[in-house]
Motif scaffolding. Structure first.
Motif, PDB file in Angstrom:
ATOM      1  N   GLY A  94      94.797  44.595 -12.300  1.00 23.11           N
ATOM      2  CA  GLY A  94      93.792  44.208 -11.305  1.00 23.11           C
ATOM      3  C   GLY A  94      92.493  43.682 -11.873  1.00 23.11           C
ATOM      4  N   ALA A  95      92.362  43.609 -13.194  1.00 21.89           N
ATOM      5  CA  ALA A  95      91.133  43.091 -13.798  1.00 21.89           C
ATOM      6  C   ALA A  95      91.115  41.571 -13.744  1.00 21.89           C
ATOM      7  N   LYS A  96      89.920  41.016 -13.867  1.00 20.84           N
ATOM      8  CA  LYS A  96      89.744  39.565 -13.886  1.00 20.84           C
ATOM      9  C   LYS A  96      89.063  39.184 -15.205  1.00 20.84           C
ATOM     10  N   VAL A  97      89.529  38.108 -15.796  1.00 14.12           N
ATOM     11  CA  VAL A  97      88.958  37.651 -17.057  1.00 14.12           C
ATOM     12  C   VAL A  97      87.637  36.941 -16.779  1.00 14.12           C
ATOM     13  N   HIS A  98      86.606  37.304 -17.564  1.00  9.19           N
ATOM     14  CA  HIS A  98      85.288  36.687 -17.413  1.00  9.19           C
ATOM     15  C   HIS A  98      84.689  36.481 -18.806  1.00  9.19           C
ATOM     16  N   PRO A  99      84.088  35.329 -19.071  1.00  7.93           N
ATOM     17  CA  PRO A  99      83.647  35.039 -20.454  1.00  7.93           C
ATOM     18  C   PRO A  99      82.440  35.839 -20.912  1.00  7.93           C
ATOM     19  N   THR A 100      81.532  36.224 -20.003  1.00  8.53           N
ATOM     20  CA  THR A 100      80.277  36.857 -20.431  1.00  8.53           C
ATOM     21  C   THR A 100      80.037  38.233 -19.830  1.00  8.53           C
ATOM     22  N   LEU A 101      80.754  38.604 -18.769  1.00  3.63           N
ATOM     23  CA  LEU A 101      80.563  39.868 -18.040  1.00  3.63           C
ATOM     24  C   LEU A 101      79.195  39.928 -17.365  1.00  3.63           C
ATOM     25  N   GLU A 102      78.570  38.813 -17.162  1.00  3.23           N
ATOM     26  CA  GLU A 102      77.221  38.810 -16.587  1.00  3.23           C
ATOM     27  C   GLU A 102      77.142  39.486 -15.219  1.00  3.23           C
ATOM     28  N   PRO A 103      78.184  39.400 -14.356  1.00  5.14           N
ATOM     29  CA  PRO A 103      78.079  40.076 -13.054  1.00  5.14           C
ATOM     30  C   PRO A 103      78.235  41.591 -13.123  1.00  5.14           C
ATOM     31  N   LEU A 115      74.297  40.833 -30.979  1.00  4.99           N
ATOM     32  CA  LEU A 115      73.046  40.458 -30.325  1.00  4.99           C
ATOM     33  C   LEU A 115      73.184  39.204 -29.476  1.00  4.99           C
ATOM     34  N   ASP A 116      73.989  38.242 -29.945  1.00  2.38           N
ATOM     35  CA  ASP A 116      74.105  36.999 -29.191  1.00  2.38           C
ATOM     36  C   ASP A 116      75.009  37.132 -27.972  1.00  2.38           C
ATOM     37  N   GLU A 117      75.623  38.315 -27.791  1.00  7.27           N
ATOM     38  CA  GLU A 117      76.473  38.534 -26.621  1.00  7.27           C
ATOM     39  C   GLU A 117      75.890  39.583 -25.670  1.00  7.27           C
ATOM     40  N   LEU A 118      74.740  40.155 -26.019  1.00 11.02           N
ATOM     41  CA  LEU A 118      74.145  41.207 -25.195  1.00 11.02           C
ATOM     42  C   LEU A 118      73.482  40.606 -23.962  1.00 11.02           C
ATOM     43  N   VAL A 119      73.910  41.044 -22.791  1.00 11.96           N
ATOM     44  CA  VAL A 119      73.330  40.588 -21.522  1.00 11.96           C
ATOM     45  C   VAL A 119      72.413  41.691 -21.003  1.00 11.96           C
ATOM     46  N   THR A 120      71.110  41.388 -20.875  1.00  9.81           N
ATOM     47  CA  THR A 120      70.139  42.410 -20.473  1.00  9.81           C
ATOM     48  C   THR A 120      69.544  42.165 -19.096  1.00  9.81           C
ATOM     49  N   SER A 121      69.834  41.035 -18.491  1.00  8.83           N
ATOM     50  CA  SER A 121      69.245  40.716 -17.194  1.00  8.83           C
ATOM     51  C   SER A 121      69.765  41.659 -16.117  1.00  8.83           C
TER      52      SER A 121
END
Length: 988
Positions: A94-103, A115-121
């Protein structure tokens, strides 16, 4: 303003970070989301691509299905081909592939996020009535909570100066999750213990091989080679049964394993050791056990040393646990005298902090080794430091090792010179070698905390116990450090100040210094060292050495300020493309099949490429595309091919300028042991890939000799050789024709083939090589089809010959010798059998120093390669030799024939082998000349450009590798070679 912004603004240092963060409230309420309007989203990270062995996953596909179906959670996952669970299993769950996991609201990983993959927003929350956004939560082993300097930048990304505090992400560290008893609940310690035992036993077996003894643990499976722990248990149980039946080697005495620690690491050790015939013994019984000649060698003795058995108060008082934790400075360890000297293998499973006494100091190691030598052979020679506290509990542990290179020999410089080094296994990511079992366990213990966190996002009630544990494990929240972690403000600020100073300093240097040219070297094998050393002599050039063997790249680069190591899996095309994009010239020392793919990326990014390999058809096909992209793909610039091309072209160019017509061209080259190191079968040792040497012996050849064009099929190359190549008055050498020589008439500008008497390129060997290698070929040892599965090395030659003749051969020496005599003469059969005895491959031969045989169907050539690599390798004190000789017969106008020779004889030294220098240096000189802009040809080429080969030869001369030229009158060697070829054909 965020910490990320502050990194670009030195003025922020006027207000100390420690004061800003500590003055903020300890906690703010988490903005929640209305469950009827939106879903909580959980993201599963891919691990850092540079961690090539990291295959673990924090949540299994089965648990993902539970999240999706029962908890109504959306799960996103980053694609990763290295992960232990295939991506399709997650999609099915049931998972969905996502490039950044931003949501994602909750992001899960194992190790720290790159560090270049860390999403902090903050995370936007769709749906009517919902909060506009909420901060996301990251869970990981962050390696920040001890103030580790290398991760302070990561920690800073979770902190904020003043504004938008509530939008900053929350950082939860798994290492801080504990139960009511204060013990850690989420971790991999047990699995580190299991894997550590297996890696340590494997290292121990290797160390014993160096002593000339093969122990039953030679067949110990490395953890990553089996799919699961039950499979590993079964393999270790088989070894245990062998010990019960046959015992351990008498030369090693009683086999004693020592273990420290009482946590999950030691529990894992004890669990896997149950598969062996273990007898538990006490520390006080060790002297008698080891000294007793009647001790049963069909058992493995385990001493689980507890603190009260090796710690004492400095005033002579006894150990007390409560007192120890209150007054640790008042205690010292006696492990070096009471336990260590009696051990065959030491497994360290106890942790260490600076406030506690060391288990063993450098000085105590010397004491232990001295006493161990008195106790008996092979005592305290191997250590498995599973805790891996570098320069910690074991002060002499200099570094962590890797799964690619799990153990090393070490001897502190402070030890007396007569004491031996110790073999140390100190892999710091041991659970990564058990990715399936470790991930399943981890996911199971993590799920209660994850459910509590999901409910917290929904504003629903959850397990109070788990929520409180999550709060304790929270390092940062709402832009500030939490609770006992507020002290980390100081190391973060120290890092910030250092980084700002570095940036300013680099900016000043950049203003006054031209930008350095960059060389990317792919591969870190045998010939890389001299090339790196030569390139690093240029202060205006920097080199990046990229390989999947971190220990090799670090060893190559650590002593040069303009060299850096990079971890690269060649299957990671994206990372390779990035490295190539940032380079000016690329050197590929990878195996030949990888060169075309590297060349494709070089064309794409318009970067020049240098390799030492022959131009393959796949490489040649890229010529026009490379020309169109203004790219040079330079090949054949090692020794042979390489120096032979450069020196031949230089000599021939001079003859042409002197108006001398070339009549014959003969060239031989070989990498050999120095004469004083050649007293072994084949008269050969390997300074490069053994498989490459064997493959070369299977290639066909074409050439022209003494006026006749000749062709030798691959199956006949070893029986149609030149028994005497007269290029030296000192060295007796034989030769093999090398591939297709005829195209070199055009490549070297020799003239039309029909006008030439001889065009021949060959390979040099000591006498006897060709006959013996041909005997090995007749036996079937060079066959390339997977066809046999020997149980032991003494089966290899017999089973290979059985496949060749189609008949069964008795598993005894007489039967094998009789079968040999049916396929070759008695004299050659005797020579072959003596060589097989020496290699440990003859029936009834008991060789204890060979590596284990993988339990699968294999090609004889693969197994034979392993044996040759092990038995015919150079020892540290031995040196190799390179011999290169050109002979050109030329005729001046109206004058007699002249014989022009050009020779190089080079020996290895303590710094590098002759082969490494003669391959690596031409590569370096060519790359530097390309960087200089002196080479204008484009497309796929060998070193035929005069500017290039002159630059290479000049560099070699300065390095002491100059070709020596001479001229004489008379005939060349072609008549001798032709006569020898006719008389030297071997009849089998």
């Amino acid at each position: 303003m965020t910490i990320a912004t502050l990194r670009r603004s030195p003025q922020h240092l006027s207000r100390p970070l420690s004061k800003r963060t500590c003055s903020l409230p300890a906690r703010r309420a988490l903005a929640t989301v209305s469950p009827e309007h939106t879903k909580v989203i959980v993201g599963i990270r891919r691990e850092d691509p540079s961690r090539i062995w990291e295959r673990r996953c924090p949540v299994t596909p089965d648990e993902v299905a539970q999240l999706v179906q029962r908890l109504n959670v959306d799960v996103l996952i980053q694609d990763c081909d290295r992960r232990v669970f295939p991506i399709d299993h997650f999609i099915k769950a049931g998972a969905k592939v996502h490039p950044t996991l931003e949501p994602a609201h909750i992001v899960l990983g194992i190790k720290e996020t790159p560090l270049d993959e860390l999403v902090t927003s903050p995370v936007p929350m769709p749906g009517p009535g919902s909060t506009p956004s909420v901060p996301r939560t990251h869970l990981m082993f962050s390696h920040t909570t001890k103030g580790q300097p290398y991760n302070m930048e990561l920690l800073s990304r979770f902190l904020s100066a003043e504004e938008n505090l509530s939008s900053q992400p929350r950082l939860i560290d798994y290492e801080l999750l504990v139960g009511n008893d204060g013990k850690r609940t989420v971790g991999f310690g047990w699995f580190a213990g299991v894997a550590g035992v297996l890696e340590s036993l494997s290292a121990l077996a290797h160390a014993h091989l160096e002593l000339g003894v093969a122990s039953p643990f030679l067949h110990t499976p490395r953890p990553h080679t089996h799919p699961s722990i039950p499979s590993l248990r079964s393999a270790l149980r088989t070894i245990g049964q062998d010990i019960v039946e046959n015992g351990t080697p008498k030369a090693l005495g009683p086999f004693v394993i020592g273990l420290t620690g009482s946590g999950k690491v030691s529990q894992g050790c004890l669990s896997i050791l149950e598969e062996l015939p273990i007898v538990n013994v006490a520390v006080k019984d060790l002297p008698g056990l080891v000294s007793n000649p009647d001790t049963d060698l069909h058992k493995i003795y385990l001493v689980h040393a507890l603190p009260q058995e090796y710690l004492k108060r400095t005033n002579g008082g006894q150990y007390s646990r409560d007192d120890y934790y209150k007054n640790s400075a008042m205690y010292q360890s006696e492990f070096d005298t009471k336990v260590a000297p009696y051990l065959t293998l030491f497994l360290n499973g106890v942790g260490w902090l600076p406030s506690f006494p060391r288990l063993m100091t450098n000085e105590q190691l010397g004491i232990a080794l001295t006493r161990a030598a008195e106790v008996g052979p092979a005592r305290f020679g191997t250590i498995g430091d599973i805790s891996c506290d570098v320069e910690g509990g074991l002060e002499f542990l200099p570094r962590a090792s890797t799964l690619s290179d799990p153990f090393f020999k070490h001897r502190p410089s402070s030890l007396p010179s007569h004491l031996p080094s110790v073999t140390i296994m100190s892999v710091d990511i041991l659970p990564s070698s058990l990715p399936l079992d470790a991930s399943q366990h981890f996911s199971g213990v993590l799920m209660p905390y994850l459910r509590a966190l999901i409910n917290e996002y929904r504003g629903q009630s959850g397990s109070r116990e788990h929520l409180e544990a999550l709060n304790v494990a929270t390092v940062t929240r709402n832009g500030e450090l939490q609770g006992k972690h507020r002290w980390l403000a100081v190391p973060v600020e120290n890092w910030q100040a250092t980084r700002t100073a570095d940036i300013e300093n680099k900016a000043r240097v950049a203003e006054t210094s031209p930008k350095k040219k960059r060389v990317l070297m792919l591969g870190s094998g045998m010939v890389a060292g001299p090339a790196v050393q030569e390139i690093c002599k240029r202060s205006d050039v920097e080199i990046i050495v990229a390989s999947n063997i971190r220990s090799e790249t670090e060893a190559l680069t650590r002593k040069y300020s303009n060299a850096k190591a990079a971890c690269l899996d060649v299957q990671d095309v994206e990372e390779m493309a990035r490295l190539i994009r940032d380079a000016d010239v690329v050197i590929s020392l990878l195996p030949v099949p990888f060169h075309p793919a590297v060349a494709e990326l070089c064309i794409q990014h318009r970067k020049h490429l240098v390799t030492a390999s022959y131009i393959s058809p796949a490489m040649r096909a890229l010529h026009e595309r490379a020309r169109s992209a203004d790219v040079l793909l330079l090949n054949e610039i090692g020794l042979d091919p390489g120096i032979d091309h450069c020196s031949a072209l230089s000599l021939l160019a001079q003859l042409k300028r002197d108006n001398k017509r070339v009549v014959s061209f003969t060239s031989f080259c070989g990498g050999l042991p120095a004469p004083d190191c050649a007293d072994v079968p084949l008269g050969y040792k390997f300074s490069w890939s053994p498989r490459g040497v064997l493959n070369a012996a299977l290639n066909g050849a074409r050439f022209k000799l003494d006026g006749k064009e000749m062709e030798i099929a691959g199956e006949n190359l070893l029986s149609e050789y030149f028994p005497d190549v007269p290029i030296s008055n000192v060295l007796k050498l034989e030769g093999l024709a090398n591939r297709d020589s005829l195209p070199y008439a055009e490549t070297y500008g020799l003239g039309k083939l029909e006008s030439l008497q001889t065009v021949l390129r060959g390979t040099l060997r000591y006498p006897g090589f060709s006959d013996l290698m041909h005997a090995f070929k007749v036996i079937g040892l060079l066959d390339t089809e997977p066809s046999i599965q020997p149980r032991g090395w003494s089966d290899l030659a017999r089973m290979s010959l059985e496949k060749r003749i189609g008949e069964r051969i008795g598993n005894d020496r007489r039967s094998f010798s009789s079968a040999l005599s049916t396929v070759m003469t008695a004299e050659r059969a005797g020579s072959a059998l003596r060589a097989l005895d020496w290699l440990g491959l003859a029936p009834e031969n008991v060789q204890s120093t060979l590596p284990s045989i993988p339990p699968k169907l294999q090609a004889p050539i693969e197994l034979f390669t392993s044996v040759l690599a092990h038995k015919l390798k150079y020892n540290p004190e031995e040196r190799d030799m390179v011999v290169l000789s050109h002979e050109v017969v030329a005729q001046p106008t109206g004058a007699a024939m002249e014989v022009h020779t050009s020779k190089l004889i080079a020996y290895g030294n303590s710094e590098a082998s002759a082969m490494a220098r003669c391959v690596g240096l031409p590569v370096a000189f060519a790359a530097l000349e390309i960087l200089r802009g002196g080479i204008h040809v484009r497309g796929v080429h060998g070193p035929t450009d005069r500017t290039l080969y002159d630059a290479v030869l000049d560099g070699l001369q300065e390095a002491g590798l100059e070709m020596k030229e001479s001229v004489s009158k008379g005939q060349g060697m072609e008549r001798v070679l032709a006569e020898g070829l006719r008389s030297g054909r071997v009849v089998y």
